[in-house]
Motif scaffolding. Structure first.
Motif, PDB file in Angstrom:
ATOM      1  N   LEU A  33      43.539  40.104  56.360  1.00  0.00           N
ATOM      2  CA  LEU A  33      44.520  39.351  55.339  1.00  0.00           C
ATOM      3  C   LEU A  33      44.918  37.943  55.315  1.00  0.00           C
ATOM      4  CD1 LEU A  33      46.924  42.286  54.533  1.00  0.00           C
ATOM      5  CD2 LEU A  33      44.573  41.772  53.221  1.00  0.00           C
ATOM      6  N   LYS A  34      45.167  37.661  56.631  1.00  0.00           N
ATOM      7  CA  LYS A  34      45.436  36.259  57.058  1.00  0.00           C
ATOM      8  C   LYS A  34      44.241  35.309  56.653  1.00  0.00           C
ATOM      9  CE  LYS A  34      48.590  36.800  60.865  1.00  0.00           C
ATOM     10  NZ  LYS A  34      48.870  36.681  62.548  1.00  0.00           N
ATOM     11  N   SER A  35      43.112  35.702  57.121  1.00  0.00           N
ATOM     12  CA  SER A  35      41.946  34.848  57.235  1.00  0.00           C
ATOM     13  C   SER A  35      41.621  34.814  55.517  1.00  0.00           C
ATOM     14  CB  SER A  35      40.700  35.572  57.881  1.00  0.00           C
ATOM     15  OG  SER A  35      41.053  35.501  59.246  1.00  0.00           O
ATOM     16  N   LEU A  36      41.925  35.937  54.796  1.00  0.00           N
ATOM     17  CA  LEU A  36      41.491  35.896  53.237  1.00  0.00           C
ATOM     18  C   LEU A  36      42.493  35.053  52.660  1.00  0.00           C
ATOM     19  CD1 LEU A  36      39.908  36.947  50.713  1.00  0.00           C
ATOM     20  CD2 LEU A  36      41.320  39.021  50.858  1.00  0.00           C
TER      21      LEU A  36
ATOM     22  N   GLU B 274      44.798  26.712  45.987  1.00  0.00           N
ATOM     23  CA  GLU B 274      43.925  27.385  45.012  1.00  0.00           C
ATOM     24  C   GLU B 274      44.724  28.626  44.404  1.00  0.00           C
ATOM     25  OE1 GLU B 274      39.616  27.971  46.281  1.00  0.00           O
ATOM     26  OE2 GLU B 274      40.549  26.899  48.240  1.00  0.00           O
ATOM     27  N   TRP B 275      45.560  29.360  45.473  1.00  0.00           N
ATOM     28  CA  TRP B 275      46.218  30.574  44.673  1.00  0.00           C
ATOM     29  C   TRP B 275      47.577  30.185  45.002  1.00  0.00           C
ATOM     30  CZ3 TRP B 275      43.187  35.062  47.634  1.00  0.00           C
ATOM     31  CH2 TRP B 275      41.893  35.016  47.250  1.00  0.00           C
ATOM     32  N   CYS B 276      48.541  30.773  44.264  1.00  0.00           N
ATOM     33  CA  CYS B 276      49.785  30.780  44.419  1.00  0.00           C
ATOM     34  C   CYS B 276      50.412  32.327  45.008  1.00  0.00           C
ATOM     35  CB  CYS B 276      50.504  30.317  43.211  1.00  0.00           C
ATOM     36  SG  CYS B 276      50.211  28.734  42.481  1.00  0.00           S
ATOM     37  N   GLY B 277      51.497  31.977  45.355  1.00  0.00           N
ATOM     38  CA  GLY B 277      52.306  33.107  46.016  1.00  0.00           C
ATOM     39  C   GLY B 277      53.611  33.303  45.463  1.00  0.00           C
ATOM     40  N   THR B 278      54.179  34.528  45.491  1.00  0.00           N
ATOM     41  CA  THR B 278      55.519  34.993  44.968  1.00  0.00           C
ATOM     42  C   THR B 278      56.061  36.057  45.618  1.00  0.00           C
ATOM     43  OG1 THR B 278      54.955  36.850  43.379  1.00  0.00           O
ATOM     44  CG2 THR B 278      54.503  34.869  42.612  1.00  0.00           C
TER      45      THR B 278
ATOM     46  N   TRP C 205      57.828  32.242  38.884  1.00  0.00           N
ATOM     47  CA  TRP C 205      56.453  31.811  39.098  1.00  0.00           C
ATOM     48  C   TRP C 205      55.619  33.165  38.882  1.00  0.00           C
ATOM     49  CZ3 TRP C 205      54.323  27.801  36.784  1.00  0.00           C
ATOM     50  CH2 TRP C 205      55.058  26.609  36.814  1.00  0.00           C
ATOM     51  N   GLY C 206      56.143  34.164  38.296  1.00  0.00           N
ATOM     52  CA  GLY C 206      55.223  35.507  38.270  1.00  0.00           C
ATOM     53  C   GLY C 206      53.702  35.448  37.799  1.00  0.00           C
ATOM     54  N   ASP C 207      53.458  34.155  37.164  1.00  0.00           N
ATOM     55  CA  ASP C 207      52.018  33.975  36.631  1.00  0.00           C
ATOM     56  C   ASP C 207      51.997  32.589  36.185  1.00  0.00           C
ATOM     57  OD1 ASP C 207      49.458  34.745  36.196  1.00  0.00           O
ATOM     58  OD2 ASP C 207      49.803  35.643  34.055  1.00  0.00           O
ATOM     59  N   ASN C 208      50.896  31.929  36.141  1.00  0.00           N
ATOM     60  CA  ASN C 208      50.782  30.607  35.520  1.00  0.00           C
ATOM     61  C   ASN C 208      49.316  30.636  35.324  1.00  0.00           C
ATOM     62  OD1 ASN C 208      48.661  29.501  37.657  1.00  0.00           O
ATOM     63  ND2 ASN C 208      50.249  30.146  38.985  1.00  0.00           N
ATOM     64  N   ASP C 209      48.938  29.620  34.530  1.00  0.00           N
ATOM     65  CA  ASP C 209      47.583  29.157  33.809  1.00  0.00           C
ATOM     66  C   ASP C 209      46.755  28.232  34.516  1.00  0.00           C
ATOM     67  OD1 ASP C 209      49.150  27.207  33.124  1.00  0.00           O
ATOM     68  OD2 ASP C 209      48.838  27.324  30.855  1.00  0.00           O
ATOM     69  N   PHE C 210      47.435  27.660  35.907  1.00  0.00           N
ATOM     70  CA  PHE C 210      46.785  26.655  36.541  1.00  0.00           C
ATOM     71  C   PHE C 210      45.968  27.006  38.039  1.00  0.00           C
ATOM     72  CE2 PHE C 210      51.035  25.605  36.637  1.00  0.00           C
ATOM     73  CZ  PHE C 210      51.552  26.014  38.092  1.00  0.00           C
ATOM     74  N   SER C 211      46.426  28.249  38.578  1.00  0.00           N
ATOM     75  CA  SER C 211      45.646  28.518  39.765  1.00  0.00           C
ATOM     76  C   SER C 211      44.887  29.586  39.731  1.00  0.00           C
ATOM     77  CB  SER C 211      46.916  29.224  40.770  1.00  0.00           C
ATOM     78  OG  SER C 211      47.583  30.262  40.385  1.00  0.00           O
ATOM     79  N   GLY C 212      43.873  29.792  40.683  1.00  0.00           N
ATOM     80  CA  GLY C 212      42.732  30.757  40.409  1.00  0.00           C
ATOM     81  C   GLY C 212      43.441  32.127  40.788  1.00  0.00           C
ATOM     82  N   ASN C 213      44.460  32.363  41.518  1.00  0.00           N
ATOM     83  CA  ASN C 213      45.129  33.716  41.581  1.00  0.00           C
ATOM     84  C   ASN C 213      46.381  33.571  41.769  1.00  0.00           C
ATOM     85  OD1 ASN C 213      44.865  36.400  41.718  1.00  0.00           O
ATOM     86  ND2 ASN C 213      43.495  36.519  43.467  1.00  0.00           N
ATOM     87  N   VAL C 214      47.201  34.584  41.754  1.00  0.00           N
ATOM     88  CA  VAL C 214      48.599  34.585  41.966  1.00  0.00           C
ATOM     89  C   VAL C 214      48.736  35.872  42.860  1.00  0.00           C
ATOM     90  CG1 VAL C 214      50.876  34.903  41.007  1.00  0.00           C
ATOM     91  CG2 VAL C 214      49.495  33.943  39.588  1.00  0.00           C
ATOM     92  N   CYS C 215      49.418  35.669  43.899  1.00  0.00           N
ATOM     93  CA  CYS C 215      49.474  36.796  45.094  1.00  0.00           C
ATOM     94  C   CYS C 215      50.753  37.266  45.351  1.00  0.00           C
ATOM     95  CB  CYS C 215      48.833  35.993  46.351  1.00  0.00           C
ATOM     96  SG  CYS C 215      47.174  35.240  46.161  1.00  0.00           S
ATOM     97  N   HIS C 216      51.017  38.432  44.866  1.00  0.00           N
ATOM     98  CA  HIS C 216      52.407  38.729  44.835  1.00  0.00           C
ATOM     99  C   HIS C 216      52.844  39.760  46.405  1.00  0.00           C
ATOM    100  CE1 HIS C 216      52.887  37.877  40.604  1.00  0.00           C
ATOM    101  NE2 HIS C 216      51.481  38.421  40.453  1.00  0.00           N
TER     102      HIS C 216
ATOM    103  N   ASP D 269      33.184  38.350  48.954  1.00  0.00           N
ATOM    104  CA  ASP D 269      33.133  37.007  49.415  1.00  0.00           C
ATOM    105  C   ASP D 269      34.609  36.534  49.445  1.00  0.00           C
ATOM    106  OD1 ASP D 269      30.342  37.076  49.905  1.00  0.00           O
ATOM    107  OD2 ASP D 269      30.020  36.810  47.624  1.00  0.00           O
ATOM    108  N   GLY D 270      35.575  37.009  49.306  1.00  0.00           N
ATOM    109  CA  GLY D 270      36.919  36.454  49.038  1.00  0.00           C
ATOM    110  C   GLY D 270      37.134  35.825  47.719  1.00  0.00           C
ATOM    111  N   ASN D 271      36.431  35.776  46.781  1.00  0.00           N
ATOM    112  CA  ASN D 271      36.742  35.071  45.499  1.00  0.00           C
ATOM    113  C   ASN D 271      37.369  35.994  44.682  1.00  0.00           C
ATOM    114  OD1 ASN D 271      35.339  32.710  46.249  1.00  0.00           O
ATOM    115  ND2 ASN D 271      33.198  33.906  46.191  1.00  0.00           N
ATOM    116  N   PRO D 272      38.122  35.495  43.559  1.00  0.00           N
ATOM    117  CA  PRO D 272      38.842  36.479  42.624  1.00  0.00           C
ATOM    118  C   PRO D 272      37.818  37.127  41.809  1.00  0.00           C
ATOM    119  CG  PRO D 272      39.676  34.257  42.447  1.00  0.00           C
ATOM    120  CD  PRO D 272      38.293  34.115  43.402  1.00  0.00           C
TER     121      PRO D 272
END
Length: 564
Positions: A142-145, A154-158, A196-207, A236-239
């Motif tokens: 999970l760390k590597s991903l 690229e991704w955001c966290g909450t 910041w539960g969601d947004n329209d500018f990052s490739g993914n949101v990680c909760h 491949d680790g892509n969304p």
């Protein structure tokens, strides 16, 4: 008025709070004065360009349209500038693409970013906390991903803790987690107040989501932590496929309108366990402790911006006859008092926050139990006093503006509205105070006594140049020592009754200490130190009088007596 990054203030304060010790360690040997100055200079330039987003976020709040969060104008571009500059992962491990910088340096950068636009700064702050939680508790896979994508922006966290029935009482969480048999879990439940539960500018949101496994015992001991991404990464680790979670609604708030605060619904959403089963609170507290210092500095950041604007207004606004003849309201004694209080409080709160950051860095670099205890002790003080300072200084900023402060166009009121929540989230300031007098005193006050020793030793060194100021600081530290001895002897409920004034008194003494050190280091700061020590520090005595009263008088005020 546009914000100006106070670079010289950061350089000076880092010296006052002992950052040289951090730079002298092997882990942070590259954080030389020149390197740190260059980093802060570049960050300051960026933050000054973000300033217009503050009003844009307030006037054009984030909104939910057909299930999609639309962020405020300019926020996407502002976020990309933060991410591409590498400012999200400043303190993250270089193994995952981070800079590996001391938390002290990151704290300065976050301070500037929060002054420029608090609503946007909250996004990378949440991601930084998530990175730290994953570094400490996630599996290598999970760390590597996740961490490289979070570090790059690229991704955001909450973080998802709160539920309608489980606010400060996190142990009341009802969100469920059920094993799917393939190493993943189905997460079902609803979370509220998700910044910041969601947004329209990052490739993914990680909760990061707190949930309870079927065999989890009641209370906090039965809670586990899960990574639940908005988009499930493919091989491949892509969304990839959309996870079964969504934003139900966005809250309508007093302020901080540019930051979408979401109600999140999870319907058997796929998640991955972080750390051990039923040990989720330990993992989440890694993120929360990072965020508590960060939120304390958010208070300082808004206070800085409010002060800068109030000072500019006071120097330009002509009103009445003034004793110095300029006609500007800064020459009225009461306006000068308010501005001096704002400046002194910002200095004190920032110094306490940076001292906490230095302790965190030293603990990481050396593994010293004493530094760990120092960091733990200062965290609730930095959070509560920093955010109280934000609220109080923003309030004074409105007052300096007079009637114009009540008019939205000046922006003074926005500072007051935006900063108010910082005293509430990441653990209310009352909870911070209770933590200070209970959990942080489980060592019978040893960490506190060591700190009082340092305050008194510094005061002794200052007696030759500033005997009156040094004497006042020394006496205040001795009073705190005696109050701490009395506090530890009290039943827990009596401690809680005096917790908030105890924390405030502690902060007052530390503020006096750092002001005294600043006067020794720079004679030009003597006048401000005199103001802080002679006018603000004496408050500790009345605060400690409240501490000694215990809980009996509070509970004598029954609901009937209060409603009479």
């Amino acid at each position: 008025m546009p914000y100006r990054a106070p670079l010289s203030e950061f350089t000076f304060l880092l010296d006052v709070v002992g950052f040289a010790e951090v730079a002298a360690t092997d882990r942070f040997a590259e954080a030389s004065p020149d390197t740190v100055a260059a980093i802060l200079s570049e960050a300051g330039k960026l933050c000054e360009t973000l300033t217009p987003l503050n009003r844009a976020g307030d006037k054009h709040p984030a909104r939910l349209e057909n299930g999609v969060v639309r962020t405020s104008p300019g926020f996407a571009e502002g976020y990309r500038a933060i991410a591409t500059g590498g400012w999200v992962g400043m303190s993250a491990s270089p193994e995952y693409g981070g800079m590996g910088l001391p938390i002290s340096v990151t704290t300065c950068v976050n301070d500037m970013m929060g002054s420029a636009c608090l609503a946007l700064q909250l996004n990378p702050l949440m991601t930084q906390g998530q990175i730290e939680a994953l570094e400490h508790h996630a599996s290598d896979a999970l760390k590597s991903l996740y961490i490289p994508k979070l570090v790059s922006g690229e991704w955001c966290g909450t973080m998802n803790l709160t539920e309608s029935q489980a606010g400060s009482d996190v142990g009341a969480v009802r969100t469920k987690a059920e094993a799917l048999g393939d190493g993943t879990y189905a997460i079902t439940g609803q979370k509220i107040f998700i910044s910041w539960g969601d947004n329209d500018f990052s490739g993914n949101v990680c909760h990061l989501v707190l949930a309870r496994l079927p065999d989890g015992p009641e209370g906090t001991k039965g809670i586990s932590l899960f990574m639940v991404p908005k988009l499930i990464p493919d091989a491949d680790g892509n969304p990839g496929a959309r996870n079964t979670l969504h934003v139900v609604s966005l809250e309508h708030k007093l302020g901080l309108h540019g930051s979408p605060t979401a109600v999140m619904q999870y319907d058997t959403a796929q998640g991955w366990l972080i750390g051990e089963p039923h040990k989720g609170m330990a993992a989440m507290f890694t993120m929360m402790n990072n965020a508590r210092l960060g939120v304390g500095m958010q208070g300082v950041a808004v206070a800085e911006a409010a002060f800068q604007q109030a000072l500019s207004y006071a120097m330009d606004r002509k009103q009445g006859r003034t004793p110095l003849g300029s006609g500007a309201i800064i020459d009225h004694a009461d306006v000068r008092r308010m501005l001096a209080e704002m400046k002194a409080e910002v200095f004190s709160a920032r110094a306490i926050g940076l001292a906490c950051a230095v302790a965190i860095d030293m603990a990481r670099a050396t593994g010293s139990a004493e530094w760990q205890a120092r960091a733990a002790l200062l965290t609730p003080i930095a959070k509560a006093y920093g955010t109280d300072t934000g609220c109080e200084v923003a309030h004074l900023g409105v007052q300096v503006h007079g009637g114009m402060g009540f008019i939205e166009e000046t922006g003074a009121a926005q500072f007051s509205r935006d900063v108010r929540v910082t005293a509430i989230y990441e653990g209310t300031n009352g909870i911070q105070a209770m933590d200070l007098v209970a959990r942080k005193m489980m060592d019978h006050g040893e960490a506190a006594y060591r700190l009082f020793d340092e305050v008194q030793a510094a005061a002794e060194m200052a007696r030759g140049k500033h005997p009156d100021l040094a004497g006042a600081v020394w006496i205040s530290a001795e009073a705190m020592r005696e109050a701490t001895e009395g506090l530890i002897a009290m039943p827990l409920q009596d401690r809680f009754a005096g917790a908030a004034p105890y924390l405030r008194a502690f902060a007052r003494v530390l503020g006096g200490h750092f002001h005294l050190k600043s006067a020794l280091a720079d004679p030009g700061r003597l006048a401000l130190a005199e103001f802080a020590i002679k006018r603000l520090l004496p408050e500790y005595a009345s605060l400690l009088a409240q501490v000694r009263e215990g809980a009996a008088g509070l509970y004598a005020l029954t609901p009937e007596a209060l409603s009479a």
